[in-house]
Write an enzyme that holds these catalytic residues in place. Sequence first.
Site, mmCIF file in Angstrom:
data_model
loop_
_atom_site.group_PDB
_atom_site.id
_atom_site.type_symbol
_atom_site.label_atom_id
_atom_site.label_comp_id
_atom_site.label_asym_id
_atom_site.label_seq_id
_atom_site.Cartn_x
_atom_site.Cartn_y
_atom_site.Cartn_z
ATOM 1 N N ASP A 180 0.842 -1.196 0.000
ATOM 2 C CA ASP A 180 0.000 0.000 0.000
ATOM 3 C C ASP A 180 0.873 1.242 0.000
ATOM 4 O OD1 ASP A 180 0.350 1.016 2.967
ATOM 5 O OD2 ASP A 180 0.091 -1.147 3.072
ATOM 6 N N ASP A 214 0.732 3.608 2.406
ATOM 7 C CA ASP A 214 0.553 4.207 3.717
ATOM 8 C C ASP A 214 -0.639 5.165 3.622
ATOM 9 O OD1 ASP A 214 1.659 3.979 6.386
ATOM 10 O OD2 ASP A 214 2.184 6.096 6.214
#
Length: 292
Positions: free
Chosen positions: A209, A211
């Site tokens: 991802d 973050d």
Amino acid sequence: MGETVIGVIGGSGLYGMEGLTDTEWRRIESPFGAPSDELLFGRLDGVQMVFLPRHGRGHRISPSGINYRANIDAMKRAGVTDIVSVSACGSFHEALAPGTFVIVDQFIDRTFAREKSFFGNGLVAHVSMADPVCSRLGDALEAAARDTHIGHVRGGTYLTMEGPQFSTRAESFMYRDWGCSVIGMTNMPEAKLAREAEICYATVAMVTDYDCWHEAHDAVDVAAVLEVLQGNAVKAQKLVAAVAPKLAGARSVCHAGCDRALEVALITAPDARDPKMAAKLDAVAGRVLQGA
């Protein structure tokens, strides 16, 4: 120096190793407590392998609850010479998209609730962490990623946060300003302890991802992370299978000095050392303590 034994510490999404033969799950006792799980012993293309699921099978243990000292001590007792740490992480750079593997070369340790050393009062040691990962292992992992056509980047800084919560947006922007590449919750104090145990160590950080800094992407969501984790786990299995033959054969001296880290680290005089602490360190530091 004996046979190379590759230890693989599997992070989120990686709870076993495919392709191993002559397998056996074995409990290794440690004076530092219980490791995360039993260790899986086997061979891969003739190379001896030892696998440990960092969070335990079924992901039972949180990042702060992992007994990092017991895990590394158990690896040492199992004869492991080289550790490949496979970890899920968030990305701080647009170019490090989910699915990218980052072979990191630096760490920033922001953890605060973990035992970070095998040593302490009674037997003090200070190992160098200037170069916290083994460049020899990094070279092998980079070559293996290239051979298997896995999207990867060599080099980068892994920030280890305490967790288990993900970052605030303010923290995420701050870590980007610091020049960090990825963020995770588990590779410290793991890397420090591997250095104290004189085991070569390298990290493959698998991006899941962005973050929460990226305006075009939602904040970190466990369901979305799990979906990416599944694909990353398949690639991680391929990477480990490809790196094994590159490290096979008789163990030679590490040119980076990882396997000799304690030679100039012990500072407590031999006659002042706590014998009980020295006994606990029979695996981690036995090589230098026995020569004292």
